[in-house]
Enzyme design. Structure first.
Site, PDB file in Angstrom:
ATOM      1  N   LYS A   1     -23.044  27.835 -29.874  1.00  0.00           N
ATOM      2  CA  LYS A   1     -21.620  26.731 -29.681  1.00  0.00           C
ATOM      3  C   LYS A   1     -21.085  26.455 -28.372  1.00  0.00           C
ATOM      4  CE  LYS A   1     -17.334  28.435 -30.864  1.00  0.00           C
ATOM      5  NZ  LYS A   1     -16.172  27.920 -30.329  1.00  0.00           N
ATOM      6  N   ASN A   2     -20.969  27.569 -27.650  1.00  0.00           N
ATOM      7  CA  ASN A   2     -20.149  27.510 -26.409  1.00  0.00           C
ATOM      8  C   ASN A   2     -20.876  27.072 -25.403  1.00  0.00           C
ATOM      9  OD1 ASN A   2     -17.913  28.142 -27.759  1.00  0.00           O
ATOM     10  ND2 ASN A   2     -17.737  30.300 -27.113  1.00  0.00           N
TER      11      ASN A   2
ATOM     12  N   CYS B   1      -8.554  27.874 -31.255  1.00  0.00           N
ATOM     13  CA  CYS B   1      -7.998  28.913 -31.890  1.00  0.00           C
ATOM     14  C   CYS B   1      -6.709  29.335 -31.227  1.00  0.00           C
ATOM     15  CB  CYS B   1      -9.071  30.361 -31.847  1.00  0.00           C
ATOM     16  SG  CYS B   1     -10.536  29.947 -32.817  1.00  0.00           S
TER      17      CYS B   1
ATOM     18  N   ARG C   1      -2.426  29.529 -24.290  1.00  0.00           N
ATOM     19  CA  ARG C   1      -3.731  29.326 -23.591  1.00  0.00           C
ATOM     20  C   ARG C   1      -3.572  28.109 -22.537  1.00  0.00           C
ATOM     21  NH1 ARG C   1      -8.420  28.898 -28.178  1.00  0.00           N
ATOM     22  NH2 ARG C   1      -9.681  29.040 -26.175  1.00  0.00           N
TER      23      ARG C   1
ATOM     24  N   ASP D   1     -15.141  37.365 -28.229  1.00  0.00           N
ATOM     25  CA  ASP D   1     -15.460  36.895 -29.463  1.00  0.00           C
ATOM     26  C   ASP D   1     -16.260  38.005 -30.166  1.00  0.00           C
ATOM     27  OD1 ASP D   1     -14.192  34.662 -28.368  1.00  0.00           O
ATOM     28  OD2 ASP D   1     -16.151  33.480 -27.450  1.00  0.00           O
TER      29      ASP D   1
ATOM     30  N   ARG E   1     -16.564  25.904 -38.213  1.00  0.00           N
ATOM     31  CA  ARG E   1     -16.505  25.617 -36.736  1.00  0.00           C
ATOM     32  C   ARG E   1     -17.465  26.095 -35.815  1.00  0.00           C
ATOM     33  NH1 ARG E   1     -11.408  27.130 -33.569  1.00  0.00           N
ATOM     34  NH2 ARG E   1     -12.974  26.502 -32.148  1.00  0.00           N
TER      35      ARG E   1
HETATM   36  N1  EPU Z   1      -6.489  31.166 -18.460  1.00  0.00           N
HETATM   37  C1  EPU Z   1      -5.416  30.852 -17.628  1.00  0.00           C
HETATM   38  N2  EPU Z   1      -5.457  29.665 -16.891  1.00  0.00           N
HETATM   39  C2  EPU Z   1      -6.627  28.707 -17.262  1.00  0.00           C
HETATM   40  C3  EPU Z   1      -7.438  29.019 -18.089  1.00  0.00           C
HETATM   41  C4  EPU Z   1      -7.682  30.258 -18.736  1.00  0.00           C
HETATM   42  O1  EPU Z   1      -4.588  31.620 -17.423  1.00  0.00           O
HETATM   43  O2  EPU Z   1      -6.551  27.724 -16.579  1.00  0.00           O
HETATM   44  C5  EPU Z   1      -6.497  32.525 -19.167  1.00  0.00           C
HETATM   45  C6  EPU Z   1      -6.649  32.427 -20.602  1.00  0.00           C
HETATM   46  O3  EPU Z   1      -5.402  32.418 -21.325  1.00  0.00           O
HETATM   47  C7  EPU Z   1      -7.192  33.702 -21.098  1.00  0.00           C
HETATM   48  C8  EPU Z   1      -8.244  34.063 -19.818  1.00  0.00           C
HETATM   49  O4  EPU Z   1      -7.750  33.117 -18.814  1.00  0.00           O
HETATM   50  O5  EPU Z   1      -6.300  34.842 -21.163  1.00  0.00           O
HETATM   51  C9  EPU Z   1      -9.570  33.578 -20.257  1.00  0.00           C
HETATM   52  O6  EPU Z   1      -9.642  32.585 -20.906  1.00  0.00           O
HETATM   53  P1  EPU Z   1     -11.048  31.343 -20.767  1.00  0.00           P
HETATM   54  O7  EPU Z   1     -10.511  30.251 -19.903  1.00  0.00           O
HETATM   55  O8  EPU Z   1     -12.152  32.149 -20.006  1.00  0.00           O
HETATM   56  O9  EPU Z   1     -11.316  31.054 -22.253  1.00  0.00           O
HETATM   57  P2  EPU Z   1     -11.799  29.562 -22.615  1.00  0.00           P
HETATM   58  O10 EPU Z   1     -12.705  28.973 -21.644  1.00  0.00           O
HETATM   59  O11 EPU Z   1     -10.569  28.849 -23.177  1.00  0.00           O
HETATM   60  C10 EPU Z   1     -13.914  30.459 -23.806  1.00  0.00           C
HETATM   61  C11 EPU Z   1     -14.432  30.425 -25.307  1.00  0.00           C
HETATM   62  C12 EPU Z   1     -13.821  31.338 -26.217  1.00  0.00           C
HETATM   63  C13 EPU Z   1     -13.778  32.661 -25.502  1.00  0.00           C
HETATM   64  C14 EPU Z   1     -13.383  32.692 -24.072  1.00  0.00           C
HETATM   65  C15 EPU Z   1     -13.357  34.096 -23.322  1.00  0.00           C
HETATM   66  C16 EPU Z   1     -15.420  28.039 -25.375  1.00  0.00           C
HETATM   67  C17 EPU Z   1     -15.081  26.935 -25.978  1.00  0.00           C
HETATM   68  N3  EPU Z   1     -14.309  29.072 -25.872  1.00  0.00           N
HETATM   69  O12 EPU Z   1     -12.519  29.972 -24.121  1.00  0.00           O
HETATM   70  O13 EPU Z   1     -14.569  31.331 -27.414  1.00  0.00           O
HETATM   71  O14 EPU Z   1     -13.168  33.560 -26.232  1.00  0.00           O
HETATM   72  O15 EPU Z   1     -14.049  31.646 -23.323  1.00  0.00           O
HETATM   73  O16 EPU Z   1     -14.806  34.300 -23.275  1.00  0.00           O
HETATM   74  O17 EPU Z   1     -16.192  28.240 -24.662  1.00  0.00           O
HETATM   75  C18 EPU Z   1     -14.706  31.199 -29.540  1.00  0.00           C
HETATM   76  O18 EPU Z   1     -16.076  31.121 -29.473  1.00  0.00           O
HETATM   77  O19 EPU Z   1     -14.312  31.996 -30.781  1.00  0.00           O
HETATM   78  C19 EPU Z   1     -13.891  31.241 -28.613  1.00  0.00           C
HETATM   79  C20 EPU Z   1     -12.627  31.253 -28.773  1.00  0.00           C
END
Ligand code: EPU
Length: 427
Positions: free
Chosen positions: A22-23, A117, A122, A305, A397
């Protein structure tokens, strides 16, 4: 709205094949916007987040051809708009990859702030910092991110927070920028490597993906390509947890065992048998589950995850286990539901302490997010009695054909459409 009716107690036995990640898919599909040709993408998972991202591309004017259930052709040569409105972006997190992809291709993007989610706050400050470092003017206006530039120029960018999304978004924006971008403290997840491989297969020049320094030398032009998405690490891990929870014996096929190392290590620690083959992994359990501690971390650490699914195992393990969430502020919302099934859990901020119980009992419960939904489904498969699991749109999803795959392993699971579905969905 649909619900699952699950009669627990059947050990899962047999074989299951894992779908595309997915990701990775939700990053690679927007990345096709950068191409001057036609991209054929294979091994796409048939899940609602992917349908949504494809719909966004279609609305932007991309030609979309479904070749079969898991193969798509995207022709983004005649995009008509660079704006992604709220109604489309709000349902999923990955809609923010449209900013990087549109900015990279057209030097402009206007995209609503993303959904996804609910794990507490975020922020996307690191994404925006990256775009600005490449020369874009970025502003937030009425819930929309507006980014534009006369030209994008490579730069040295250090991520203050290790972020998967920011790493991907900056890669997308920098692929066609002028000169060299050096992204430091980059995330190393398998889907980041997959995205880099996809972009390189179109003629991009990206090195170091999978390490914490990624170097992106901008190119003027990207060709069409044919590319197959990697198997889903988290879907595989979820079936591994389900096999362990139900005292089953499951051969999980179409996986990359290397991506599953941290998950395998924890299962072994809990007394579960795991055998690795070239592209499959067998998980079985005969004895009790043993306690262990888990701390989630960015890759190659234990994935956040997989935290809820493993928490279900620890809820049934002998002894006291501590789970520390190292990525998100609030990823224990499912604990309340697990307690209704008899789990003994205390949560304090980012730490949850599980006192293992002999067995979980069926109860009416609801999915609170995607992975929590998968975890509660595993709890129901292992529990005594008939569980009704509501709000399973979260699970849809991210998990392809989940009830068919589980039924083929011997699970007693039924999807029931509840009355008033049309009304509920429209809200
Ligand atoms: N963060 C910041 N600033 C930013 C971006 C992130 O402070 O600009 C913080 C977030 O608040 C969090 C941490 O950094 O505490 C990590 O966030 P990250 O950006 O790595 O997460 P994401 O890209 O929003 C993806 C996956 C998530 C998974 C996370 C961590 C996708 C679409 N989503 O989210 O997947 O939990 O990486 O591995 O790739 C899922 O598939 O169920 C899912 C939630």
């Amino acid at each position: 709205m649909d619900k699952f009716v699950i009669t627990g107690g059947n050990p899962l036995i047999g074989e299951v094949s894992i779908s595309g990640a997915k990701n990775a898919a939700v990053a690679i599909i927007p990345a096709a916007l950068l191409s001057d040709g036609v991209c054929r993408i294979e091994n796409i998972p048939n899940i609602s987040d992917v349908s949504m991202i494809i719909r966004i591309l279609h609305e932007l004017g991309a030609g979309i051809k479904m070749i079969n259930k898991s193969t798509i052709e995207i022709d983004a040569r005649h995009i008509t708009t660079t704006e992604v409105p709220y109604e489309m972006a709000r349902r999923m997190r990955a809609s923010y990859y449209m900013i990087g992809a549109l900015l990279g291709r057209f030097k402009q993007a206007r995209v609503s702030m993303p959904g996804g989610c609910d794990f507490g706050v975020r922020p996307i400050d690191q994404h925006l910092k990256g775009f600005a470092a490449l020369g874009a003017e970025v502003s937030l206006d009425q819930g929309m991110v507006d980014a534009h530039a006369d030209e994008l120029v490579g730069n040295q960018i250090y991520l203050d927070v290790l972020s998967v999304g920011a790493t991907i978004n900056i890669m997308l924006a920098a692929t066609k920028a002028k000169g060299l971008t050096i992204l430091e403290n980059a995330a190393r997840e398998p889907h980041i490597v997959d995205l880099a491989n996809f972009l390189n297969s179109m003629g991009a020049d990206i090195r170091g993906a999978g390490t914490d320094v990624i170097k992106i030398r901008g190119v003027d032009h990207l060709n069409g390509t044919t590319y197959s998405i990697i198997p889903d690490q988290i879907e595989a891990g979820t079936y591994m947890a389900a096999a362990a929870a139900t005292k089953g014996d499951v051969l999980i096929k179409n996986v990359i065992p290397k991506h599953l190392e941290s998950i395998t290590a924890k299962l072994l620690e809990m007394g579960v048998q795991v055998e690795e083959y070239d592209d499959s992994i067998r998980v079985s359990r005969s004895g009790d589950l043993m306690r262990c501690n888990i701390k989630t971390m960015p890759h190659p650490g234990f994935p956040t995850d997989m935290q809820p699914q493993f928490a279900v195992l620890l809820a049934m393990a002998k002894g006291t286990s501590i789970v520390t969430e190292g990525v998100w502020d609030n990823r224990f919302r499912y604990v309340e539901e697990l307690r209704r099934m008899g789990a003994s859990v205390q949560v304090d901020g980012k730490v949850a302490v599980f006192e293992g119980v002999e067995e979980l009992r069926a109860a009416p419960i609801k999915a609170t997010d995607l992975r929590a939904g998968a975890a509660l489904m595993i709890a129901a498969l292992a529990a005594n009695g008939v569980t009704e699991l509501e709000e399973i749109y979260h699970i849809d999803r991210g998990y392809e054909d989940i009830e068919e795959k589980l039924r083929a392993l011997g699970a007693d699971i039924r999807r029931v459409t509840m009355p008033g579905a049309a009304v509920a969905k429209a809200q």
